[in-house]
Scaffold this motif. Structure first.
Motif, PDB file in Angstrom:
ATOM      1  N   VAL A   1       0.855  -1.182   0.000  1.00 46.65           N
ATOM      2  CA  VAL A   1       0.000   0.000   0.000  1.00 46.65           C
ATOM      3  C   VAL A   1       0.891   1.231   0.000  1.00 46.65           C
ATOM      4  N   PHE A   2       0.531   2.227  -0.797  1.00 43.67           N
ATOM      5  CA  PHE A   2       1.365   3.400  -1.010  1.00 43.67           C
ATOM      6  C   PHE A   2       0.518   4.663  -0.858  1.00 43.67           C
ATOM      7  N   TRP A   3       0.962   5.602   0.009  1.00 45.50           N
ATOM      8  CA  TRP A   3       0.261   6.882   0.192  1.00 45.50           C
ATOM      9  C   TRP A   3       1.303   7.978   0.231  1.00 45.50           C
ATOM     10  N   ARG A   4       1.246   8.877  -0.735  1.00 44.70           N
ATOM     11  CA  ARG A   4       2.205   9.992  -0.816  1.00 44.70           C
ATOM     12  C   ARG A   4       1.456  11.279  -0.505  1.00 44.70           C
ATOM     13  N   ILE A   5       1.927  12.020   0.516  1.00 43.18           N
ATOM     14  CA  ILE A   5       1.260  13.238   0.973  1.00 43.18           C
ATOM     15  C   ILE A   5       2.184  14.419   0.698  1.00 43.18           C
ATOM     16  N   ALA A   6       1.781  15.282  -0.210  1.00 46.74           N
ATOM     17  CA  ALA A   6       2.585  16.455  -0.542  1.00 46.74           C
ATOM     18  C   ALA A   6       2.392  17.519   0.538  1.00 46.74           C
ATOM     19  N   SER A   7       3.485  18.148   0.942  1.00 51.53           N
ATOM     20  CA  SER A   7       3.478  19.233   1.938  1.00 51.53           C
ATOM     21  C   SER A   7       2.664  18.890   3.179  1.00 51.53           C
ATOM     22  N   PRO A   8       3.026  17.813   3.893  1.00 56.15           N
ATOM     23  CA  PRO A   8       2.294  17.483   5.117  1.00 56.15           C
ATOM     24  C   PRO A   8       2.477  18.597   6.149  1.00 56.15           C
ATOM     25  N   ILE A   9       1.486  18.776   6.975  1.00 54.06           N
ATOM     26  CA  ILE A   9       1.509  19.853   7.966  1.00 54.06           C
ATOM     27  C   ILE A   9       2.092  19.326   9.265  1.00 54.06           C
ATOM     28  N   PRO A  10       3.157  19.961   9.809  1.00 53.98           N
ATOM     29  CA  PRO A  10       3.705  19.512  11.094  1.00 53.98           C
ATOM     30  C   PRO A  10       2.616  19.527  12.167  1.00 53.98           C
ATOM     31  N   GLY A  11       2.536  18.441  12.903  1.00 55.50           N
ATOM     32  CA  GLY A  11       1.548  18.324  13.958  1.00 55.50           C
ATOM     33  C   GLY A  11       0.251  17.660  13.512  1.00 55.50           C
ATOM     34  N   GLU A  12       0.003  17.591  12.209  1.00 57.23           N
ATOM     35  CA  GLU A  12      -1.201  16.929  11.712  1.00 57.23           C
ATOM     36  C   GLU A  12      -1.011  15.415  11.805  1.00 57.23           C
ATOM     37  N   ILE A  13      -2.082  14.703  12.123  1.00 54.80           N
ATOM     38  CA  ILE A  13      -2.027  13.243  12.229  1.00 54.80           C
ATOM     39  C   ILE A  13      -2.494  12.625  10.916  1.00 54.80           C
ATOM     40  N   TYR A  14      -1.684  11.712  10.387  1.00 53.15           N
ATOM     41  CA  TYR A  14      -2.030  10.962   9.185  1.00 53.15           C
ATOM     42  C   TYR A  14      -2.211   9.515   9.596  1.00 53.15           C
ATOM     43  N   GLU A  15      -3.301   8.912   9.173  1.00 55.27           N
ATOM     44  CA  GLU A  15      -3.659   7.598   9.663  1.00 55.27           C
ATOM     45  C   GLU A  15      -3.974   6.652   8.509  1.00 55.27           C
ATOM     46  N   LEU A  16      -3.280   5.530   8.485  1.00 54.50           N
ATOM     47  CA  LEU A  16      -3.611   4.449   7.566  1.00 54.50           C
ATOM     48  C   LEU A  16      -4.554   3.511   8.307  1.00 54.50           C
ATOM     49  N   ARG A  17      -5.736   3.233   7.711  1.00 48.20           N
ATOM     50  CA  ARG A  17      -6.713   2.355   8.341  1.00 48.20           C
ATOM     51  C   ARG A  17      -7.007   1.167   7.431  1.00 48.20           C
ATOM     52  N   TRP A  18      -7.173   0.005   8.030  1.00 51.76           N
ATOM     53  CA  TRP A  18      -7.523  -1.188   7.255  1.00 51.76           C
ATOM     54  C   TRP A  18      -8.359  -2.140   8.080  1.00 51.76           C
ATOM     55  N   THR A  19      -9.009  -3.072   7.395  1.00 54.63           N
ATOM     56  CA  THR A  19      -9.780  -4.131   8.034  1.00 54.63           C
ATOM     57  C   THR A  19      -9.201  -5.451   7.579  1.00 54.63           C
ATOM     58  N   THR A  20      -9.029  -6.366   8.523  1.00 53.72           N
ATOM     59  CA  THR A  20      -8.487  -7.686   8.175  1.00 53.72           C
ATOM     60  C   THR A  20      -9.579  -8.720   8.114  1.00 53.72           C
TER      61      THR A  20
END
Length: 196
Positions: free
Chosen positions: A177-196
């Motif tokens: 799985v690949f997620w590219r985030i341009a100009s992420p904001i310091p302090g912002e939370i980025y979350e990868l979510r999935w179901t197994t």
């Protein structure tokens, strides 16, 4: 950038060192560090807070006036996005654990790699699971990669951030799985979510 690192105002350190009548070697010796460390600081390369604080203490003692750590920090690097080119986090998911490898690409400097182990399984092993991350300083790009082994299959995947709506996630061949985030904001939370 690794935790505890700061951006020194190299020209300020050099001017104060000259005013104190110290060579780089003398400052290094009195602060308890090597000549190369002072050279890097005066070139405004990142250093640790304790290292820069030791330099401030030596300068204070020699000049006979207080020089604080804040006096030696670079104000302009705090607001620019041009120092860290890319921050990559590679998550290797196995049956009951995960290994996280981080690679930080500084512009005009070698890569910095650090490795740690994270346990990210849901308490009962079922239902949605996630990995939360972010950046500590302005960065051009945050890239998140998650690799699932055969015993850790997933059904659904999405990327969510605290200030943006769900982001598209690219599924690459081989359970990647690949997620590219341009100009992420310091302090912002980025979350990868999935179901197994």
């Amino acid at each position: 950038m690794p935790r505890g690192h700061v951006f020194p105002a190299g020209h300020v350190v050099a001017v104060l060192r000259g005013e104190a009548g110290l060579t780089q070697d003398e400052l290094a010796m009195r602060a308890g560090y090597g000549l190369r460390t002072i050279g890097k600081i005066e070139s405004s390369q990142p250093t640790t807070s304790p290292t820069l604080a030791a330099v401030a203490t030596v300068l204070s003692d020699t000049l006979g006036r207080e020089v604080q750590l804040a006096d030696l920090l670079s104000p302009q690097l705090a607001v620019t996005r041009d120092f860290v080119g890319e921050h990559v986090q590679w998550l290797e998911l196995q049956a009951s654990s995960a290994t996280l490898t981080e690679t930080i690409a500084y512009r005009d400097q070698p890569l910095s790699v650090r490795r740690c182990t994270e346990n990210i399984a849901a308490p009962d092993g079922t239902g949605p699971q996630c990995f939360r991350t972010g950046v500590e300083q302005p960065t051009d790009c945050l890239t998140l990669l998650a690799h699932f082994t055969a015993e850790r299959a997933f059904k659904l995947f999405e990327g969510v951030s605290s200030r943006r709506s769900s982001q598209p996630i690219e599924l690459l061949p081989g359970r990647l799985v690949f997620w590219r985030i341009a100009s992420p904001i310091p302090g912002e939370i980025y979350e990868l979510r999935w179901t197994t």
